[in-house]
Design a protein around this motif. Structure first.
Motif, short mmCIF file in Angstrom:
data_model
loop_
_atom_site.label_atom_id
_atom_site.label_comp_id
_atom_site.label_asym_id
_atom_site.label_seq_id
_atom_site.Cartn_x
_atom_site.Cartn_y
_atom_site.Cartn_z
N ALA A 120 24.23 -4.47 -103.00
CA ALA A 120 24.24 -4.55 -101.53
C ALA A 120 25.48 -5.27 -101.01
N ALA A 121 25.96 -6.29 -101.72
CA ALA A 121 27.12 -7.05 -101.24
C ALA A 121 28.40 -6.22 -101.29
N MET A 122 28.43 -5.15 -102.07
CA MET A 122 29.61 -4.31 -102.18
C MET A 122 29.52 -3.04 -101.34
N LEU A 123 28.37 -2.79 -100.75
CA LEU A 123 28.23 -1.65 -99.86
C LEU A 123 28.95 -1.93 -98.55
N PRO A 124 29.19 -0.91 -97.72
CA PRO A 124 29.99 -1.13 -96.50
C PRO A 124 29.51 -2.29 -95.63
N LYS A 125 28.21 -2.42 -95.39
CA LYS A 125 27.73 -3.51 -94.54
C LYS A 125 27.93 -4.86 -95.19
N GLY A 126 27.62 -4.94 -96.49
CA GLY A 126 27.81 -6.20 -97.19
C GLY A 126 29.27 -6.60 -97.28
N ALA A 127 30.15 -5.62 -97.53
CA ALA A 127 31.58 -5.92 -97.60
C ALA A 127 32.11 -6.40 -96.27
N GLU A 128 31.64 -5.80 -95.18
CA GLU A 128 32.11 -6.23 -93.85
C GLU A 128 31.65 -7.65 -93.55
N ALA A 129 30.40 -7.97 -93.91
CA ALA A 129 29.91 -9.33 -93.66
C ALA A 129 30.72 -10.36 -94.44
N PRO A 146 37.67 -0.03 -92.65
CA PRO A 146 37.09 -0.30 -93.97
C PRO A 146 38.04 -1.03 -94.91
N ASP A 147 39.35 -0.75 -94.81
CA ASP A 147 40.30 -1.41 -95.71
C ASP A 147 40.49 -2.87 -95.37
N ASP A 148 40.05 -3.31 -94.20
CA ASP A 148 40.08 -4.73 -93.86
C ASP A 148 38.95 -5.49 -94.52
N THR A 149 37.92 -4.77 -94.98
CA THR A 149 36.74 -5.44 -95.52
C THR A 149 36.84 -5.70 -97.02
N GLY A 150 37.75 -5.06 -97.71
CA GLY A 150 37.88 -5.29 -99.14
C GLY A 150 38.58 -4.14 -99.84
N ASN A 151 38.70 -4.26 -101.14
CA ASN A 151 39.38 -3.25 -101.95
C ASN A 151 38.41 -2.15 -102.35
N LEU A 152 38.80 -0.91 -102.13
CA LEU A 152 37.98 0.21 -102.52
C LEU A 152 38.00 0.35 -104.04
N LEU A 153 36.81 0.27 -104.66
CA LEU A 153 36.69 0.43 -106.10
C LEU A 153 36.40 1.88 -106.47
N GLY A 154 35.52 2.53 -105.71
CA GLY A 154 35.11 3.89 -106.00
C GLY A 154 33.75 4.14 -105.41
N ASN A 155 33.15 5.27 -105.79
CA ASN A 155 31.82 5.64 -105.32
C ASN A 155 30.81 5.41 -106.42
N LEU A 156 29.67 4.87 -106.04
CA LEU A 156 28.59 4.65 -106.99
C LEU A 156 28.08 5.99 -107.50
N GLU A 157 28.02 6.11 -108.80
CA GLU A 157 27.45 7.34 -109.37
C GLU A 157 25.93 7.32 -109.26
N PRO A 158 25.27 8.48 -108.99
CA PRO A 158 25.90 9.80 -108.98
C PRO A 158 26.34 10.31 -107.61
N ASN A 159 25.85 9.72 -106.53
CA ASN A 159 26.15 10.32 -105.22
C ASN A 159 26.51 9.29 -104.16
N GLY A 160 27.24 8.25 -104.55
CA GLY A 160 27.72 7.28 -103.57
C GLY A 160 26.68 6.21 -103.29
N PRO A 161 26.96 5.35 -102.33
CA PRO A 161 28.11 5.28 -101.42
C PRO A 161 29.31 4.58 -102.07
N GLU A 162 30.36 4.33 -101.23
CA GLU A 162 31.54 3.65 -101.74
C GLU A 162 31.26 2.17 -101.94
N LEU A 163 31.95 1.60 -102.89
CA LEU A 163 31.82 0.18 -103.22
C LEU A 163 33.17 -0.51 -103.03
N ARG A 164 33.13 -1.73 -102.51
CA ARG A 164 34.35 -2.50 -102.29
C ARG A 164 34.17 -3.92 -102.81
N SER A 165 35.21 -4.42 -103.45
CA SER A 165 35.25 -5.83 -103.82
C SER A 165 35.86 -6.60 -102.66
#
Length: 586
Positions: A120-129, A146-165
């Protein structure tokens, strides 16, 4: 008697299956009839015959079987009726295939890995917080890029969403060649960076893709002493500026020593003595306002007392006495120390390399302290192997990183916007000897650093087993991609991913009837062979405090705006090729 008993058992089995066969056949006939009834009615309606569905009854099914679709929709053309049926069945088959693929992809993800809830902390809402907490400048903005919230790592397999550190994380990525390091990590990090950028590499691929885009953000500095991208020299860096203190001089000397010492854990007498000598000479050059050429002259002539006099003039008597002791020692020992020091600094004997670290009023001077507070980009390019400029590259990279730490301390503890440092091929062209010790410190200062290695063993050769273990432990985000062939390391990762319960259902039959039982056993979530066989473009994510997850990298060429970037990259590669051809003609 035995044969009769066997035939009886077979007959009992057939009696059990027959009712289910009849039910299945009836369901299939009903499904097909429903599709023909609805598809034919839709086709007739679309053709202009109106919505006139025939009765949904057994008599309609009989008429359809005997006379065909035309008997049920006489006012419509047979072609329209058949087309409607075909479209409906085609849509149904397509939906079934998509559903099957979705189920297959979901089942292909090994049980026991992290899902959306754990991440959850790496999902879009968690990364923004987290970004709003770490970067006060974003607190008042209603909507964040979205790029202000963290570094894009990739999409969670198998069908997303995107994860950010977060920009507080520091990252270590281990992947084999041609497994997506450049396209899925290095290039996207440079393109999406919000602040200043530092990139090291031994190839021109990342440079050619990102240079034009980074010029839209700030100044691009290209440090290319060996002509990786065949760029003309448009900058110089005062290498001896960092030797103003003994600590700075020792660090600078250490980069040249590390460039030729294949194993950091094995430092013999000659290597240590050579570093001490280079430390004294670099510091004397700084205090005396001399250049790299002067230092090379002192190395060539151990009898030259100029560096000793410069150190004495700067009240560095202890360092001067140490250098004098080396020079006045046994000739064999002195010559051995100086020859080792000369080998460490041998790359500076090339005038093409030395020119980049020699004052030149015709081109701008690169200043690390200014770069840390800018949105500029610094490309550090060097070849591998003997004669490379790896010592100079490591020295400049270290200078930029330390300038970022100083700037962060002056800003209250953290750089805003964060600095992005991508150390691609770090084991080959950027051997900063104490990088493992500094790693976690960079994250707390807003320096988002990513180190890219081909294997765990490659890092161990540079920093030693203890140093690589420290680097692994300090990295808060680790990505393990395709092609990891180190059996011991892969087995270690498999143990880290852990085990999970696997249920096994068994059936038995007795004279009292059939019984069903379930047993459980522990099994590796990802066995070593499966980690080794990770598909290209995927990676195992190990983040601090989170269960491991499987992600799919996001290559830059599949992102919005890739056409413009691709066109600029092709133009840059053509320019590189043209410059290379001109150099050959010269």
């Amino acid at each position: 008697m035995t044969s009769r008993s066997g035939r009886k058992g077979t007959g009992a089995g057939a009696d059990e299956i027959l009712p289910w066969f009849i039910v299945g056949a009836a369901a299939l006939v009903g499904l097909v009839f429903s599709g023909v009834w609805l598809g034919g009615t839709l086709g007739a309606a679309v053709s202009g015959a109106g919505w006139n569905p025939p009765p949904f009854s057994l008599s309609t099914l009989t008429a359809l079987t005997r006379e065909g679709p035309g008997e049920l929709w006489p006012a419509a053309s047979p072609g329209a009726v058949v087309a409607g049926i075909a479209v409906l069945f085609g849509s149904g088959v397509a939906l079934a295939v998509l559903a099957l693929l979705a189920v297959r992809r979901r089942l292909s993800k090994p049980a026991g890995l992290a899902g959306r809830r754990e991440l959850a902390a790496m999902l879009p809402k968690g990364a923004e917080a987290r970004a709003r907490e770490l970067r006060p400048a974003l607190a008042k903005q209603k909507r964040l890029d979205p790029d202000d919230t963290g570094n894009l790592l990739g999409n969670l397999e198998p069908n997303g969403p995107e994860l950010r550190s977060s920009y507080e994380d520091v990252e270590l990525d281990l992947m084999a060649p041609r497994s997506g390091k450049s396209t899925g990590i290095a290039v996207p990090r440079v393109l999406r960076a919000r602040g200043s950028v530092l990139l090291t590499s031994n190839k021109a691929d990342v440079y050619s893709v990102t240079r034009a885009e980074r010029e839209r953000t700030g100044t691009v500095w290209t440090f290319d002493p060996q002509g990786i991208a065949h760029t003309p020299r448009r900058m110089w860096w005062d290498m001896l500026a960092d030797a103003g203190t003994i600590e700075g001089a020792r660090r600078l000397a250490g980069h040249f020593v590390a460039a030729v010492n294949d194993d950091a854990s094995k430092r013999d007498f000659w290597i240590s003595a050579a570093q001490n000598t280079l430390t004294a000479l670099f510091h004397a050059g700084n205090r005396g306002g001399r250049t790299v050429s002067d230092v090379l002259g002192w190395l060539a002539d151990p009898a030259d007392r100029t560096p000793i006099d410069l150190l004495n003039d700067a009240n560095m008597t202890a360092l001067a006495d140490q250098l004098r002791g080396t020079i006045q020692g046994a000739v064999e020992t002195r010559d051995g120390i100086y020859e080792t020091a000369r080998q460490c600094a041998a790359c500076l004997l090339d005038p093409a390399i030395a020119a980049w670290v020699t004052p030149d009023p015709k081109v701008p001077q690169f200043r690390p302290e200014r770069h840390a507070l800018s949105r500029d980009t610094l490309y550090l390019l060097s070849k591998d192997g003997g004669g490379s400029a790896a010592g100079v590259i490591a020295g400049l990279a270290d200078s930029v990183l330390r300038a970022g730490v100083v700037a962060a301390e002056r800003q209250g503890g953290r750089l805003e916007p964060p600095m992005t440092a991508v150390l691609d091929e770090a084991a080959n062209v950027c051997r900063i000897s104490d990088l493992p010790d500094l790693y976690s410190h960079f994250g707390s200062r807003g320096i988002n650093i990513v180190t890219l290695l081909q294997s765990y063993r490659q890092g161990s050769r540079v920093w030693g087993e203890a140093g690589m273990d420290a680097l692994w432990s300090a990295a808060t985000v680790k990505l393990l991609g395709a092609g990891l062939d180190d059996a011991d390391f892969v087995e270690k990762v498999s143990r880290l991913v852990g085990e999970h319960d696997v249920s096994t259902v068994s059936y038995s039959r007795s004279k009292d009837g059939r019984s069903r039982s379930t047993s459980y056993r522990l099994e590796r979530v990802l066995p070593a062979d499966r980690i080794r066989a990770l598909p290209k473009g995927t990676a195992l994510l190990l983040a601090t405090g989170v269960k491991p997850a499987l992600i799919r990298l996001r290559p830059w060429y599949k992102e919005p705006g890739a056409e413009r970037i691709q066109a600029a990259a092709q133009a840059e590669m053509q320019a590189i090729t043209a410059r290379a051809a001109q150099e050959v003609l010269k």
